[in-house]
Design an enzyme around this catalytic site. Structure first.
Site, short mmCIF file in Angstrom:
data_model
loop_
_atom_site.label_atom_id
_atom_site.label_comp_id
_atom_site.label_asym_id
_atom_site.label_seq_id
_atom_site.Cartn_x
_atom_site.Cartn_y
_atom_site.Cartn_z
N HIS A 198 -1.62 59.14 -12.16
CA HIS A 198 -1.69 57.70 -11.93
C HIS A 198 -3.13 57.28 -11.61
O HIS A 198 -3.64 56.29 -12.17
CB HIS A 198 -0.76 57.33 -10.77
CG HIS A 198 -0.82 55.91 -10.33
ND1 HIS A 198 0.16 54.99 -10.66
CD2 HIS A 198 -1.73 55.23 -9.57
CE1 HIS A 198 -0.15 53.82 -10.13
NE2 HIS A 198 -1.29 53.94 -9.47
N GLU A 199 -3.79 58.04 -10.75
CA GLU A 199 -5.17 57.71 -10.36
C GLU A 199 -6.14 57.93 -11.53
O GLU A 199 -7.10 57.17 -11.69
CB GLU A 199 -5.60 58.54 -9.14
CG GLU A 199 -4.77 58.27 -7.90
CD GLU A 199 -4.66 56.80 -7.56
OE1 GLU A 199 -5.66 56.06 -7.73
OE2 GLU A 199 -3.57 56.36 -7.16
N HIS A 258 -6.43 54.93 -13.69
CA HIS A 258 -7.39 53.93 -13.19
C HIS A 258 -8.82 54.33 -13.53
O HIS A 258 -9.66 53.48 -13.83
CB HIS A 258 -7.24 53.79 -11.67
CG HIS A 258 -5.97 53.13 -11.25
ND1 HIS A 258 -5.51 51.95 -11.79
CD2 HIS A 258 -5.04 53.47 -10.31
CE1 HIS A 258 -4.37 51.60 -11.21
NE2 HIS A 258 -4.05 52.51 -10.31
N GLU A 260 -0.67 48.41 -12.06
CA GLU A 260 0.08 49.52 -11.49
C GLU A 260 1.16 50.06 -12.43
O GLU A 260 1.36 51.26 -12.53
CB GLU A 260 0.70 49.10 -10.15
CG GLU A 260 -0.33 48.87 -9.04
CD GLU A 260 -1.21 50.09 -8.82
OE1 GLU A 260 -0.68 51.22 -8.67
OE2 GLU A 260 -2.44 49.92 -8.81
#
Length: 639
Positions: A175-176, A179, A254
């Site tokens: 997930h990170e 980004h 998100e």
């Protein structure tokens, strides 16, 4: 939506974000001007009370000064905050009490975290970020910060390490990394600077109230408190508007990051399991650090507990249902009792030791599809992660440990560039000693024999492990190392593909380490304005990937006609190809995102013209993509 579309959208989002924040600033400035006008009207004689328009006309200079001064204060405060974050992601993490994960840590959870992050970086085709943990935070959370992948930092809380399995932790890290790859980090830092600029008006108002209370004159106290209170209210109204903007931007990113994590890790259960635990444990994602407000939009989960209007994240149950449509919230209740037990702690160990024989042969080739490679940029799949895991676990433990240590990482990078010929190696070591000192030269010489057996697929990943260690070195030493690398490559007057690839990656990433805020993800140049640079890159690839001049010319024409069908580019063999390629890539880095995608398709058409793409050619393609800030994962095609 692929990487290039994300980049175009990020540029559009940045412009829209700045425009909305300018509206918030205009509202704050307008409120302060109205406040000044009110003060001026109160000073009018009661018998001759006049309309506000006339008062404003007579005091135009005062009102203009009020508007200019307040706008200037906001701009300077935003600039100050942005410059304070100019050291990149590490500065943001340090403000929250983050601690670097020691390279030689014996804590199994920290080793697991480091392995997961390193494998994800290799799979994504980006340098390994600085790896931090927040030892005082017992909630489950994580975030990534920085201007670009080359200066990124990833931080994970103690609660996440204690309560998440490896698969769940991998889901959070995936997930990170979304980004990191999609340009969200730069946008997040920009939001931090803009919000602080608006907030400073409220801070100034509170300060004015405190100072006013120390005055001796009752009228001065009343006037000062009233003015300070009004400034505080205006500042906080603008700040609240800014918070609404930030929350809306953050929520939209998100869901994308959750979906990308599933793509990276080949399963939805990892990140879904992390979200379930986040909703089931009593502490949730809450952070205790006083600076948590600054990074709330960067976090994996809501670290503060905002209401729906200001929430920087979608509701957890909605995020879980996006991943598991049939999810029933009641299933968490029974497990929550176990998760909330003070003794609950995950202690699963990483397995290690993939054989080098599992790696692809240097003589083998891969099949690429020009239209498919663009979709692979910044979009690692399960195949990339599996390959990265094999490569990572096959690295010799001693060499990987040296790559992670600030004292030995520069030695290792220099040693990777040493020639196997004893005479040439001696000349390189002499240059290295003159540039960086005897200790660096001796350290590199001592590693040369250990590096010789490495598989070609292990060398660039090993260099990538060294970048977190380089971040702790003084800038003067980094500049010295960058110059020494250039001298080592050019020592014998011949530059191999591997030397160029490694040298180019090292120099670019060291440059970004020295000046992180200067790294830009994309420019505004068009293909037509960069035709000469395009010709150099296509010609270089044609020369390096084809055995004879006729085939190289034909490959060049295929790529140029695909990219610029209305122009005829001339094929000229590039003599000093490495220097010419460097200059061309600097120009092509300014291309628009969608133009970069078209360029990448043309590059693949050139490489595959003879029906095969060797490992060395694939590495050159990956390095060119790195120079264009389009990270390409390792599993490019089917062998």
């Amino acid at each position: 939506m692929n990487f290039f579309e994300h980049q175009a959208q990020a540029r559009s989002n940045s412009r829209r974000l700045v425009a909305m924040f300018l509206l918030a600033v205009a509202g704050v400035v307008g409120g302060l001007v109205a406040l000044m006008l009110l003060v001026l009207s109160l000073g009018e004689p009661e018998q001759g009370a006049r309309p506000l328009a006339l008062i404003a006309r007579d005091h135009q200079a005062v009102l203009a000064w009020t508007a200019g001064l307040s706008a200037g204060v906001i701009a300077l405060a935003s600039l100050f905050k942005t410059l304070a974050l100019g050291r990149g992601g590490s500065a943001v993490v340090s403000a929250l009490g983050g601690e670097l994960v020691p390279p030689d840590s014996r804590d199994p959870q920290l080793r697991r975290l480091r392995n997961v992050v390193e494998e994800m970086a290799i799979a994504s085709g980006v340098p390994v970020p600085a790896i931090y943990w927040l030892p005082q935070e017992t909630g489950i959370n994580a975030f990534a910060a920085g201007y670009a992948p080359t200066d990124a930092a990833v931080a994970v809380t103690r609660g996440a390490l204690d309560k998440l399995t490896r698969d769940e932790l991998q889901g959070v890290i995936g997930h990170e990394f979304s980004h990191i790859l999609n340009g969200d980090m730069r946008l997040n830092i920009r939001m931090m600077g803009l919000l602080f600029g608006i907030l400073v008006i409220a801070i100034a108002g509170r300060k004015l109230m405190r100072l006013s209370l120390e005055a001796d004159d009752a009228r001065a106290i009343a006037a000062g408190v009233a003015a300070g209170l009004a400034m505080t209210l205006v500042g906080y109204l603008g700040y609240l508007f800014g918070q609404l903007i930030r929350a809306g931007v953050s929520r939209s990113r998100e869901y994308l990051a959750d979906a990308s994590s599933v793509q990276f890790t080949r399963q939805a259960s990892g990140i879904a399991g992390a979200l379930k635990k986040l909703s089931g444990i009593d502490k949730g994602a809450k952070l205790d650090n006083a600076s948590r407000e600054d990074v709330s939009h960067m976090l994996f989960g809501d670290g503060i507990g905002y209401g729906a209007l200001f929430a920087t994240h979608p509701p957890i149950l909605q995020r879980i249902r996006k991943l598991e449509p049939g999810f029933a919230p009641s299933s968490i209740a029974a497990l929550a009792r176990t998760w909330n037990d003070p003794g609950f702690r995950i202690d699963d160990e990483d397995v290690s030791g993939s054989p080098v024989s599992a790696l692809q042969s240097p003589q083998s080739s891969v099949m690429l599809r020009a239209a498919g490679v663009g979709a692979q940029v910044a979009a690692p799949t399960d195949a990339d992660l599996l390959l990265a895991t094999v490569v990572h676990r096959s690295l010799p433990h001693a060499l990987a440990s040296m790559a992670r240590e600030p004292a030995t990482a520069p030695d290792l990078l220099c040693a990777l560039l040493l020639d196997r010929d004893a005479t040439q190696r001696a000349a390189q070591l002499k240059l290295l000693g003159e540039a960086c000192g005897t200790r660096r030269s001796e350290g590199a010489a001592g590693l040369a024999e250990s590096l010789a057996p490495l598989h070609p697929s292990q060398r660039l990943p090993l260099a990538s492990l060294a970048f977190p260690a380089l971040r702790s070195l003084p800038h003067a030493e980094l500049g010295q190392l960058m110059r020494a690398i250039g001298q080592l490559i050019q020592c014998d007057g011949r530059i191999s593909l591997f030397e160029y690839c490694l040298g180019r990656l090292l120099r670019q990433q060291l440059q970004d380490l020295l000046h992180p805020a200067a790294a830009r993800p994309a420019g505004n140049a068009s293909l037509d304005t960069c035709a000469d640079a395009i010709a150099v890159v296509l010609a270089t690839l044609a020369q390096q990937g084809h055995a004879d001049a006729a085939t190289a010319r034909a490959a060049f024409l295929v790529g140029s006609q695909h990219l610029l069908p209305r122009r005829t580019l001339r094929y000229d063999p590039v003599q000093d190809w490495h220097a010419a390629l460097d200059r061309a890539l600097e120009q092509l880095d300014q291309l628009r995102p969608m133009a970069k995608e078209m360029l990448l398709e043309a590059l693949v058409r050139v490489l595959q013209h003879d029906g095969r793409v060797t490992v060395a050619e694939a590495e050159l393609l990956r390095v060119i993509c790195g120079a264009l800030r389009c990270p390409l994962p390792p599993a490019l095609g089917e062998p």
